[in-house]
Design an enzyme around this catalytic site. Structure first.
Site, PDB file in Angstrom:
ATOM      1  N   HIS B  16      58.720  33.219  67.562  1.00  0.00           N
ATOM      2  CA  HIS B  16      58.994  33.563  68.764  1.00  0.00           C
ATOM      3  C   HIS B  16      59.288  32.313  69.874  1.00  0.00           C
ATOM      4  O   HIS B  16      58.247  31.640  69.924  1.00  0.00           O
ATOM      5  CB  HIS B  16      57.716  34.588  69.163  1.00  0.00           C
ATOM      6  CG  HIS B  16      57.826  35.893  68.412  1.00  0.00           C
ATOM      7  ND1 HIS B  16      56.724  36.148  68.107  1.00  0.00           N
ATOM      8  CD2 HIS B  16      58.845  36.265  68.261  1.00  0.00           C
ATOM      9  CE1 HIS B  16      56.954  37.146  67.203  1.00  0.00           C
ATOM     10  NE2 HIS B  16      58.418  37.416  67.281  1.00  0.00           N
ATOM     11  N   GLU B  19      56.288  31.353  72.439  1.00  0.00           N
ATOM     12  CA  GLU B  19      54.853  31.131  71.975  1.00  0.00           C
ATOM     13  C   GLU B  19      54.515  29.509  71.785  1.00  0.00           C
ATOM     14  O   GLU B  19      54.704  28.913  70.674  1.00  0.00           O
ATOM     15  CB  GLU B  19      54.608  31.844  70.867  1.00  0.00           C
ATOM     16  CG  GLU B  19      54.778  33.315  71.089  1.00  0.00           C
ATOM     17  CD  GLU B  19      54.485  34.434  70.004  1.00  0.00           C
ATOM     18  OE1 GLU B  19      54.793  35.630  70.218  1.00  0.00           O
ATOM     19  OE2 GLU B  19      54.260  33.918  68.912  1.00  0.00           O
ATOM     20  N   ASN B  65      61.251  37.929  63.903  1.00  0.00           N
ATOM     21  CA  ASN B  65      60.077  38.519  63.358  1.00  0.00           C
ATOM     22  C   ASN B  65      59.825  39.904  62.634  1.00  0.00           C
ATOM     23  O   ASN B  65      58.857  40.535  62.425  1.00  0.00           O
ATOM     24  CB  ASN B  65      58.662  37.930  63.788  1.00  0.00           C
ATOM     25  CG  ASN B  65      57.520  37.646  62.754  1.00  0.00           C
ATOM     26  OD1 ASN B  65      57.996  37.173  61.565  1.00  0.00           O
ATOM     27  ND2 ASN B  65      56.210  37.974  62.940  1.00  0.00           N
ATOM     28  N   HIS B 105      51.465  31.960  65.733  1.00  0.00           N
ATOM     29  CA  HIS B 105      52.058  32.773  66.783  1.00  0.00           C
ATOM     30  C   HIS B 105      50.968  32.680  68.072  1.00  0.00           C
ATOM     31  O   HIS B 105      49.715  32.093  67.527  1.00  0.00           O
ATOM     32  CB  HIS B 105      52.158  34.115  66.304  1.00  0.00           C
ATOM     33  CG  HIS B 105      53.442  34.548  65.249  1.00  0.00           C
ATOM     34  ND1 HIS B 105      54.471  35.030  66.241  1.00  0.00           N
ATOM     35  CD2 HIS B 105      53.311  34.413  64.239  1.00  0.00           C
ATOM     36  CE1 HIS B 105      55.429  35.133  65.004  1.00  0.00           C
ATOM     37  NE2 HIS B 105      54.804  34.638  63.867  1.00  0.00           N
ATOM     38  N   GLU B 163      47.477  34.185  64.741  1.00  0.00           N
ATOM     39  CA  GLU B 163      47.768  34.668  65.921  1.00  0.00           C
ATOM     40  C   GLU B 163      46.565  34.155  66.943  1.00  0.00           C
ATOM     41  O   GLU B 163      45.436  34.593  66.671  1.00  0.00           O
ATOM     42  CB  GLU B 163      47.695  36.200  66.204  1.00  0.00           C
ATOM     43  CG  GLU B 163      48.801  37.015  65.736  1.00  0.00           C
ATOM     44  CD  GLU B 163      49.943  36.974  66.854  1.00  0.00           C
ATOM     45  OE1 GLU B 163      49.981  36.385  67.748  1.00  0.00           O
ATOM     46  OE2 GLU B 163      51.056  37.457  66.535  1.00  0.00           O
TER      47      GLU B 163
END
Lengths: 291, 291
Positions: B16, B19, B65, B105, B163
């Site tokens: 992404h 990010e 994703n 992420h 994450e």
């Protein structure tokens, strides 16, 4: 103080399409106009950049809130999405005889509830003093005077921005939403009282933060970022930064300190949209003024 | 436990484009490859979506994703930017004989350092147990098994995502950057030790959060948002949410409570990118498992 009544107000959200607080407040007021209606003025609500809002982005082609310099509005060669939109908004503001603009923004910086002013107009200073007196979260930030500012709120003399944060773009945060809502109601009630000639009791003492410059991130020769805001500075908007104190942490773990001559008060620290503008934070000086 | 050695690892950032934590860590490692080099494996670094990174957006046409379902990778009709890119990445991963993918992420949710798994592979469970033992910020989230997942990390059996949050998109936050960096080094050191056949001491007890569903925001018939995450739930990822407890606050100030049958553990609460996916948060159940 006495001032000719404010007859027409514009309440603007979505000047940046990913700043949801203002967007959803304006939508709420469009569906519940009684919440912002007052006897002594008309209020126009405006979602400034619907295409950017739909796209969930700050802007489509260029930052709308940098398109309002008078000479740019007159320049027929500027025809991208936001440049055209700026002309249309300027026309609407003029046609609606708007006396005062409230432009709602949000920021990833920890700015609390900031009122941004561009001039020394006593009407706005009194309003700001009132707001900061009744709510300690309210801070007053003043940009340099006597410049051709490119902001939407500059379409009228009594224009100002509200910046709320810290909140991520594309996110609604309930506490910030409610604080902003309360602030808007405080502003409208003040304007109503002032229009009626009622004296709103205010300290004549006001703390303002005057922008004196910007600091960019550490970058290499190609402009690539080499570091980030130091953890000790992150979220410390409006707190003193003294010479020798940490400012950045480079990616290889080196601390870069502030080497100015005197203590400053950084704001807009780590605002996401300012990376591309080469601004890591604004430097301000803190003043107590007597209105 | 014994396992055939991991020979080739892919460390991916920028799946992404907004990010920044993963993007700038991968850039750092590309310039300082000694930091991630180990004797027993090769490591490939990859910035997955350079165009989205340059644009500062999650994606150009569609979420990269969500483009990695096997049948989609085979479908010649899927030709937008990310669909083509997914095929190219799948080819690279295959050609490089990658055994293990670490996909970096970040999230606007308060997820700390989350390891996301899609299978019960004992190698990954042991790794996760090790990481959560040495660092209490590490949480282990497990998506439903036996599904065709659309994620990049599913290109190999030993794939997982990291994450980190809460952090706004388009922002580097030094504390989170450093925590993520330490986690990557812990992972690589574990893989190195494991490849050497050294027994890495681990609790055989692991807490995992299994996703069991999603909750959307309150919306009207046209799909327009009618409320936001309740202040009591904001940033409370991995904390228990019992029936009757507040979940949303509508724009007109009504509280909506959780009315499930039992206590759940919400995660991805108020993730910016999930508004368009109609997800206010994931519901999980908390388990203690013995590996």
């Amino acid at each position: 103080m006495s001032h000719s009544p404010i007859k027409n107000i514009a309440l603007v959200g979505g000047t940046h399409g990913n700043e949801l607080t203002g967007i959803f407040l304006v939508k709420k007021y469009e569906q519940n106009s009684h919440l912002i209606r007052r006897d002594s003025f008309e209020i126009l609500t405006l979602l400034a950049n619907p295409q950017a809002i739909a796209a969930g982005r700050r802007y489509i082609d260029t930052d709308l809130n940098r398109c309002f310099k008078p000479q740019d509005l007159q320049n027929p060669k500027l025809i991208n999405h936001e440049q055209l939109l700026a002309r249309q908004i300027a026309f609407t503001i003029e046609q609606s005889k708007i006396d005062l603009i409230i432009d709602l923004h949000s920021t990833t910086s920890n700015m609390g509830l900031t009122v941004i002013l561009h001039n020394h107009h006593p009407y706005l200073l009194n309003l700001a003093a009132y707001l900061s007196k009744i709510n300690p979260l309210v801070k007053v930030l003043q940009y340099p005077l006597n410049q051709d500012h490119p902001y939407l709120r500059n379409l009228c003399k009594l224009g100002f921005a509200i910046e709320v944060g810290a909140v991520a773009q594309g996110v609604l945060q309930a506490d910030i939403f409610e604080q902003t809502e309360a602030l808007i109601i405080n502003i409208l009630d003040y304007l109503e009282q002032s229009n009626r000639g009622e004296i709103v009791s205010v300290d004549n003492n006001l703390t303002i933060y005057r922008q004196i410059g910007n600091i960019d991130y550490p970058r290499n020769e190609s402009g690539e970022l080499q570091g980030m805001i130091h953890p000790q500075l992150q979220f410390q908007d409006y707190q003193p930064l003294a010479p020798g104190e940490p400012m950045f942490l480079t990616f290889d773990g080196q601390t870069i300190t502030y080497e100015g001559e005197s203590t400053v008060y950084p704001v807009f620290i780590n605002e996401s949209a300012y990376y591309e503008k080469k601004i890591a934070f604004y430097l301000t000086q803190k003043y107590q003024i007597i209105i």
